[in-house]
Design a protein around this motif. Sequence first.
Motif, PDB file in Angstrom:
ATOM      1  N   VAL A 168      33.703  50.986  48.020  1.00  0.00           N
ATOM      2  CA  VAL A 168      34.274  50.614  49.343  1.00  0.00           C
ATOM      3  C   VAL A 168      33.770  48.895  49.693  1.00  0.00           C
ATOM      4  N   VAL A 169      35.326  48.413  49.802  1.00  0.00           N
ATOM      5  CA  VAL A 169      35.316  46.795  50.781  1.00  0.00           C
ATOM      6  C   VAL A 169      36.334  47.166  51.651  1.00  0.00           C
ATOM      7  N   ALA A 170      35.869  45.637  52.589  1.00  0.00           N
ATOM      8  CA  ALA A 170      36.334  45.992  53.903  1.00  0.00           C
ATOM      9  C   ALA A 170      37.458  45.965  53.604  1.00  0.00           C
ATOM     10  N   ASP A 171      38.813  45.477  52.497  1.00  0.00           N
ATOM     11  CA  ASP A 171      40.241  45.438  52.533  1.00  0.00           C
ATOM     12  C   ASP A 171      40.617  46.738  51.325  1.00  0.00           C
ATOM     13  N   GLY A 172      39.936  47.658  50.857  1.00  0.00           N
ATOM     14  CA  GLY A 172      40.148  47.939  49.850  1.00  0.00           C
ATOM     15  C   GLY A 172      39.259  48.676  48.494  1.00  0.00           C
ATOM     16  N   LEU A 173      39.576  49.193  47.125  1.00  0.00           N
ATOM     17  CA  LEU A 173      38.862  49.070  46.518  1.00  0.00           C
ATOM     18  C   LEU A 173      37.847  48.540  46.007  1.00  0.00           C
ATOM     19  N   ARG A 174      36.957  48.458  44.735  1.00  0.00           N
ATOM     20  CA  ARG A 174      36.855  47.738  43.298  1.00  0.00           C
ATOM     21  C   ARG A 174      36.372  48.715  42.786  1.00  0.00           C
ATOM     22  N   MET A 175      36.766  48.003  41.333  1.00  0.00           N
ATOM     23  CA  MET A 175      36.183  48.477  40.376  1.00  0.00           C
ATOM     24  C   MET A 175      35.150  47.176  39.896  1.00  0.00           C
ATOM     25  N   ASN A 176      34.094  47.956  39.872  1.00  0.00           N
ATOM     26  CA  ASN A 176      33.667  46.231  39.087  1.00  0.00           C
ATOM     27  C   ASN A 176      32.883  46.628  37.091  1.00  0.00           C
ATOM     28  N   ARG A 177      33.593  47.850  36.938  1.00  0.00           N
ATOM     29  CA  ARG A 177      33.484  47.459  35.366  1.00  0.00           C
ATOM     30  C   ARG A 177      34.589  48.822  35.090  1.00  0.00           C
ATOM     31  N   ALA A 178      35.641  47.256  33.752  1.00  0.00           N
ATOM     32  CA  ALA A 178      36.672  48.212  33.300  1.00  0.00           C
ATOM     33  C   ALA A 178      36.894  47.599  32.324  1.00  0.00           C
ATOM     34  N   VAL A 179      38.282  47.523  31.567  1.00  0.00           N
ATOM     35  CA  VAL A 179      38.142  47.013  30.243  1.00  0.00           C
ATOM     36  C   VAL A 179      39.701  46.510  30.257  1.00  0.00           C
ATOM     37  N   LEU A 180      40.386  45.480  29.604  1.00  0.00           N
ATOM     38  CA  LEU A 180      41.511  45.815  29.026  1.00  0.00           C
ATOM     39  C   LEU A 180      41.403  45.462  27.307  1.00  0.00           C
TER      40      LEU A 180
END
Length: 125
Positions: free
Chosen positions: A90-102
């Motif tokens: 959780v961050v101030a203005d939403g949510l963070r995804m710290n590890r993802a792949v494209l």
Amino acid sequence: MLEPTTSLGPQRLDSGECGVFLWRAGGPHDLLAFENLTRGEIRFLVDAEALRRVSPGLAGMIAVGDLYERRFPGAGNVREILVSGRFDEVVADGLRMNRAVLRLEGVDGSRRVIPVLGHYSCRRD
């Protein structure tokens, strides 16, 4: 002479819209994908070309721990585009995804895997 595109550039959400932003992890944090969950549209940067696709959109809010998986048809030498990750902070203005792949699946069977960072946010004003 035109320079190749390395980022989608700034993207915006209109009031009441929610979206997911995906940046290249490590090195320059170029914006590689932007999904407007409210409008049901995603933009990708693939091989210096911006692609627009219809997305499944979203009926509700995203929460910490939710999985984010998308699969779309590619273009040119890319047969399919896959994105996967989990919203984990959780961050101030939403949510963070710290590890993802494209993942870019080539028409020749090759696969490129690009580590990305994600951010989910909704515009309230």
